[in-house]
Design a protein around this motif. Sequence first.
Motif, PDB file in Angstrom:
ATOM      1  N   HIS A 204       0.514   2.044  -7.262  1.00  0.00           N
ATOM      2  CA  HIS A 204      -0.446   2.873  -6.527  1.00  0.00           C
ATOM      3  C   HIS A 204      -0.505   2.419  -5.075  1.00  0.00           C
ATOM      4  N   ILE A 205      -0.444   3.382  -4.162  1.00  0.00           N
ATOM      5  CA  ILE A 205      -0.579   3.067  -2.739  1.00  0.00           C
ATOM      6  C   ILE A 205      -1.080   4.293  -1.992  1.00  0.00           C
ATOM      7  N   ASP A 206      -1.994   4.052  -1.073  1.00  0.00           N
ATOM      8  CA  ASP A 206      -2.450   5.067  -0.124  1.00  0.00           C
ATOM      9  C   ASP A 206      -2.034   4.570   1.253  1.00  0.00           C
ATOM     10  N   THR A 207      -1.035   5.206   1.832  1.00  0.00           N
ATOM     11  CA  THR A 207      -0.474   4.692   3.084  1.00  0.00           C
ATOM     12  C   THR A 207      -1.383   4.927   4.290  1.00  0.00           C
ATOM     13  N   THR A 208      -2.534   5.587   4.089  1.00  0.00           N
ATOM     14  CA  THR A 208      -3.510   5.710   5.167  1.00  0.00           C
ATOM     15  C   THR A 208      -4.520   4.566   5.134  1.00  0.00           C
ATOM     16  N   SER A 209      -4.424   3.693   4.138  1.00  0.00           N
ATOM     17  CA  SER A 209      -5.393   2.615   3.949  1.00  0.00           C
ATOM     18  C   SER A 209      -4.726   1.258   4.136  1.00  0.00           C
ATOM     19  N   VAL A 210      -5.240   0.478   5.067  1.00  0.00           N
ATOM     20  CA  VAL A 210      -4.698  -0.864   5.295  1.00  0.00           C
ATOM     21  C   VAL A 210      -4.816  -1.713   4.033  1.00  0.00           C
ATOM     22  N   ALA A 211      -5.983  -1.675   3.387  1.00  0.00           N
ATOM     23  CA  ALA A 211      -6.189  -2.492   2.189  1.00  0.00           C
ATOM     24  C   ALA A 211      -5.242  -2.081   1.080  1.00  0.00           C
ATOM     25  N   SER A 212      -5.034  -0.784   0.877  1.00  0.00           N
ATOM     26  CA  SER A 212      -4.135  -0.306  -0.172  1.00  0.00           C
ATOM     27  C   SER A 212      -2.701  -0.734   0.099  1.00  0.00           C
ATOM     28  N   ILE A 213      -2.273  -0.667   1.335  1.00  0.00           N
ATOM     29  CA  ILE A 213      -0.917  -1.099   1.679  1.00  0.00           C
ATOM     30  C   ILE A 213      -0.742  -2.584   1.382  1.00  0.00           C
ATOM     31  N   GLN A 214      -1.719  -3.381   1.758  1.00  0.00           N
ATOM     32  CA  GLN A 214      -1.617  -4.826   1.526  1.00  0.00           C
ATOM     33  C   GLN A 214      -1.604  -5.143   0.032  1.00  0.00           C
ATOM     34  N   GLN A 215      -2.457  -4.449  -0.732  1.00  0.00           N
ATOM     35  CA  GLN A 215      -2.485  -4.671  -2.177  1.00  0.00           C
ATOM     36  C   GLN A 215      -1.171  -4.262  -2.821  1.00  0.00           C
ATOM     37  N   ALA A 216      -0.626  -3.130  -2.412  1.00  0.00           N
ATOM     38  CA  ALA A 216       0.640  -2.664  -2.969  1.00  0.00           C
ATOM     39  C   ALA A 216       1.781  -3.604  -2.601  1.00  0.00           C
ATOM     40  N   ALA A 217       1.790  -4.077  -1.370  1.00  0.00           N
ATOM     41  CA  ALA A 217       2.847  -4.997  -0.943  1.00  0.00           C
ATOM     42  C   ALA A 217       2.831  -6.268  -1.790  1.00  0.00           C
ATOM     43  N   THR A 218       1.649  -6.804  -2.018  1.00  0.00           N
ATOM     44  CA  THR A 218       1.535  -8.009  -2.854  1.00  0.00           C
ATOM     45  C   THR A 218       2.025  -7.736  -4.265  1.00  0.00           C
ATOM     46  N   ALA A 219       1.626  -6.589  -4.824  1.00  0.00           N
ATOM     47  CA  ALA A 219       2.034  -6.248  -6.189  1.00  0.00           C
ATOM     48  C   ALA A 219       3.541  -6.060  -6.295  1.00  0.00           C
ATOM     49  N   VAL A 220       4.120  -5.358  -5.340  1.00  0.00           N
ATOM     50  CA  VAL A 220       5.562  -5.090  -5.386  1.00  0.00           C
ATOM     51  C   VAL A 220       6.359  -6.383  -5.223  1.00  0.00           C
ATOM     52  N   ILE A 221       5.988  -7.205  -4.263  1.00  0.00           N
ATOM     53  CA  ILE A 221       6.737  -8.452  -4.021  1.00  0.00           C
ATOM     54  C   ILE A 221       6.584  -9.415  -5.193  1.00  0.00           C
ATOM     55  N   ASP A 222       5.380  -9.484  -5.772  1.00  0.00           N
ATOM     56  CA  ASP A 222       5.182 -10.370  -6.932  1.00  0.00           C
ATOM     57  C   ASP A 222       6.022  -9.915  -8.120  1.00  0.00           C
ATOM     58  N   ALA A 223       6.074  -8.601  -8.355  1.00  0.00           N
ATOM     59  CA  ALA A 223       6.808  -8.078  -9.507  1.00  0.00           C
ATOM     60  C   ALA A 223       8.308  -8.001  -9.249  1.00  0.00           C
ATOM     61  N   HIS A 224       8.693  -7.867  -7.981  1.00  0.00           N
ATOM     62  CA  HIS A 224      10.108  -7.680  -7.622  1.00  0.00           C
ATOM     63  C   HIS A 224      10.454  -8.559  -6.421  1.00  0.00           C
ATOM     64  N   PRO A 225      10.514  -9.869  -6.612  1.00  0.00           N
ATOM     65  CA  PRO A 225      10.778 -10.766  -5.484  1.00  0.00           C
ATOM     66  C   PRO A 225      12.147 -10.554  -4.856  1.00  0.00           C
ATOM     67  N   GLU A 226      13.034  -9.847  -5.559  1.00  0.00           N
ATOM     68  CA  GLU A 226      14.356  -9.558  -5.000  1.00  0.00           C
ATOM     69  C   GLU A 226      14.346  -8.337  -4.089  1.00  0.00           C
TER      70      GLU A 226
END
Length: 254
Positions: A56-78
């Motif tokens: 889930h990501i809302d690209t108009t929201s700073v908080a949503s982008i940061q949360q999504a980035a953390t989730a994606v990198i944690d799940a897919h470090p490659e």
Amino acid sequence: MNISGNTIFVPGATSGIGLALALALQNAGNTVIIGGRRTELLDQIAATHPGIHTVHIDTTSVASIQQAATAVIDAHPELNVLIAMAGIMRVEDWTRPSGFLDSAEEIVVTNLLGPIRLIGAFVEHLQSRPDATIMTVSSGLAFTPLMATPTYNATKAAIHMLTESLRLQFAETSVRMLELVPPSVATDLLPGQRESAFAMPLDEFITETVALIHENPDAEEILVERVKFLRFGEARGDYKQTVAAVNSLDPHGK
């Protein structure tokens, strides 16, 4: 950008060019994560296309982008490819004293601040990868304006120059900048665009785009043949004629 062997995040990929490109890249041998605001639609896409990951990501929201980035990198470090796909397009009339400003500001937040914030959220991680790519998505209208969509044109021109500038900054790093420059494509970006005779069929656009990436992994711009008319009007010396042609023949440009 190599056509296969990547782990790719595509926010704004629940429909249109974003979803079609994500699926084509998965078929080419990549791990693909798509992002969007509607979780029910993400669940439907994941169920229909096994192997696609979602967040889930809302690209108009700073908080949503940061949360999504953390989730994606944690799940897919490659993760080594970010495709900043999200964008909106609106018809505006700036000759009227009101009625365009709210829309214009929303377009700027989505089309320009969204990619800037996405890059900011992922750039440290991408620089840690041995071979990384940031793909931006501009438009033929970054180079030849459609009168009806001034703010859209401006944001896409800004994306083009942002990409050019970041390419210089990242020159000594492992991160490459790649700009995808679509023409008008048969999607729902504007009402009626899907049915427009001037719009390039979506499947044809995706097929040509993937082929161009495959043929030239060191490309800096991905230009399907149909966008070159818009992209190179100034270089050809017929910019005024190109502008006139676009605004007389294509009511939906992109």
